[in-house]
Design a protein around this motif. Structure first.
Motif, PDB file in Angstrom:
ATOM      1  N   THR A   7       0.839  -1.188   0.000  1.00  0.00           N
ATOM      2  CA  THR A   7       0.000   0.000   0.000  1.00  0.00           C
ATOM      3  C   THR A   7       0.880   1.246   0.000  1.00  0.00           C
ATOM      4  O   THR A   7       0.391   2.346  -0.030  1.00  0.00           O
ATOM      5  N   THR A  40       4.144  -9.253   9.082  1.00  0.00           N
ATOM      6  CA  THR A  40       3.122  -8.532   9.842  1.00  0.00           C
ATOM      7  C   THR A  40       3.712  -7.209  10.322  1.00  0.00           C
ATOM      8  O   THR A  40       4.760  -7.195  10.960  1.00  0.00           O
ATOM      9  N   ARG A  43       3.040  -2.358  13.998  1.00  0.00           N
ATOM     10  CA  ARG A  43       1.890  -1.857  14.772  1.00  0.00           C
ATOM     11  C   ARG A  43       0.811  -2.921  14.921  1.00  0.00           C
ATOM     12  O   ARG A  43       0.105  -2.957  15.932  1.00  0.00           O
ATOM     13  N   VAL A  44       0.668  -3.812  13.923  1.00  0.00           N
ATOM     14  CA  VAL A  44      -0.332  -4.884  14.045  1.00  0.00           C
ATOM     15  C   VAL A  44       0.136  -5.896  15.087  1.00  0.00           C
ATOM     16  O   VAL A  44      -0.657  -6.362  15.921  1.00  0.00           O
ATOM     17  N   THR A  47      -0.446  -4.473  18.511  1.00  0.00           N
ATOM     18  CA  THR A  47      -1.853  -4.603  18.893  1.00  0.00           C
ATOM     19  C   THR A  47      -2.182  -6.031  19.314  1.00  0.00           C
ATOM     20  O   THR A  47      -2.835  -6.263  20.337  1.00  0.00           O
ATOM     21  N   GLU A 161      -4.286 -13.898   9.915  1.00  0.00           N
ATOM     22  CA  GLU A 161      -4.301 -12.773   8.974  1.00  0.00           C
ATOM     23  C   GLU A 161      -4.870 -13.279   7.659  1.00  0.00           C
ATOM     24  O   GLU A 161      -4.483 -14.349   7.179  1.00  0.00           O
ATOM     25  N   LEU A 182      -9.167  -6.471  13.607  1.00  0.00           N
ATOM     26  CA  LEU A 182      -8.817  -5.156  13.101  1.00  0.00           C
ATOM     27  C   LEU A 182      -8.507  -5.271  11.615  1.00  0.00           C
ATOM     28  O   LEU A 182      -8.125  -6.337  11.126  1.00  0.00           O
ATOM     29  N   LYS A 183      -8.690  -4.167  10.920  1.00  0.00           N
ATOM     30  CA  LYS A 183      -8.341  -4.095   9.507  1.00  0.00           C
ATOM     31  C   LYS A 183      -7.237  -3.075   9.365  1.00  0.00           C
ATOM     32  O   LYS A 183      -7.371  -1.936   9.835  1.00  0.00           O
ATOM     33  N   ALA A 184      -6.132  -3.484   8.775  1.00  0.00           N
ATOM     34  CA  ALA A 184      -4.991  -2.600   8.537  1.00  0.00           C
ATOM     35  C   ALA A 184      -4.638  -2.692   7.061  1.00  0.00           C
ATOM     36  O   ALA A 184      -4.088  -3.703   6.623  1.00  0.00           O
ATOM     37  N   GLY A 185      -4.988  -1.684   6.300  1.00  0.00           N
ATOM     38  CA  GLY A 185      -4.774  -1.753   4.857  1.00  0.00           C
ATOM     39  C   GLY A 185      -5.632  -2.865   4.278  1.00  0.00           C
ATOM     40  O   GLY A 185      -6.833  -2.928   4.516  1.00  0.00           O
ATOM     41  N   HIS A 188      -6.931  -8.253   7.209  1.00  0.00           N
ATOM     42  CA  HIS A 188      -7.837  -8.441   8.340  1.00  0.00           C
ATOM     43  C   HIS A 188      -7.106  -9.316   9.365  1.00  0.00           C
ATOM     44  O   HIS A 188      -6.732 -10.451   9.067  1.00  0.00           O
TER      45      HIS A 188
END
Length: 197
Positions: A7, A40, A43-44, A47, A161, A182-185, A188
């Motif tokens: 991304t 990964t 930050r993910v 979390t 993931e 959570l969704k990051a970019g 999931h």
């Protein structure tokens, strides 16, 4: 780790990730320039381990589809009793073994092999945490969950993931419930719990 288009501008995957907490905090882990390797993000992982708690002392963990080993080494850094890293790519396995020696990570084992086959051969209800980050292009998510669910003790955890949110009916059929998401970019991230006894 998994395949995901970047991304970020034209840069592919980062060439270094770091261990976030525990005894090896701030240790930098090199990321090989390999197609489909998607570590990964820091930050993910931060979390995830906030969800799980900072101290994993006594835990028995598996990091399937290990890639850089970031997930499994994070668990080991936070005190897990044993962590099995499973990876099929020979060059990545060699790098994981080198990291194990460098960190003097006696509680970490590295096994080369097909992650699904290795998971299916492990004793049932023997793990506290199974970490799953299959290659996105391979569409192994259902197979990986089906292989991981029986390994987890009652009340234990599966982290997944995937490119889409997991199906609730599929999770229920495996005895898993969605605890956090959570969704990051395009990713999931799911923390799933096995039903308590």
């Amino acid at each position: 780790m998994s395949t995901k288009p970047s991304t970020r501008s034209t840069q592919a995957a980062p060439h270094v990730v770091r261990i976030i907490g525990g005894q090896w905090r701030r240790t930098r882990l090199p990321v090989a320039d390999k197609p489909g390797l998607r570590p990964t993000p820091d930050r993910v992982r931060e979390t995830l381990f906030n969800w799980l708690g900072q101290d994993l002392a006594g835990w028995h963990c598996v990091d399937a589809f290990s890639g850089t080993g970031a997930l499994g080494l994070e668990a080991a850094s936070r005190g897990a009793d044993d962590v099995l890293l499973i990876e099929q790519d020979a060059a990545l396995v060699a790098k994981l073994r080198q990291l194990k020696e460098q960190l003097k990570a006696e509680k970490v084992q590295v096994q080369r092999g097909d992650a699904l086959a290795v998971l299916r051969g492990l004793p049932r209800a023997s793990k506290d945490l199974v970490l799953l980050d299959p290659p996105f292009a391979a569409d192994l998510f259902s197979s990986a969950l089906a292989a991981a669910a029986p390994l987890v003790r009652a009340g234990g955890w599966v982290y997944l993931e995937a490119p889409s949110q997991a199906d609730g009916a599929e999770l229920e059929a495996l005895g898993l419930t969605l605890h956090r998401h959570l969704k990051a970019g395009a990713v999931h991230a799911h923390l799933l719990q096995r039903a308590p006894a």
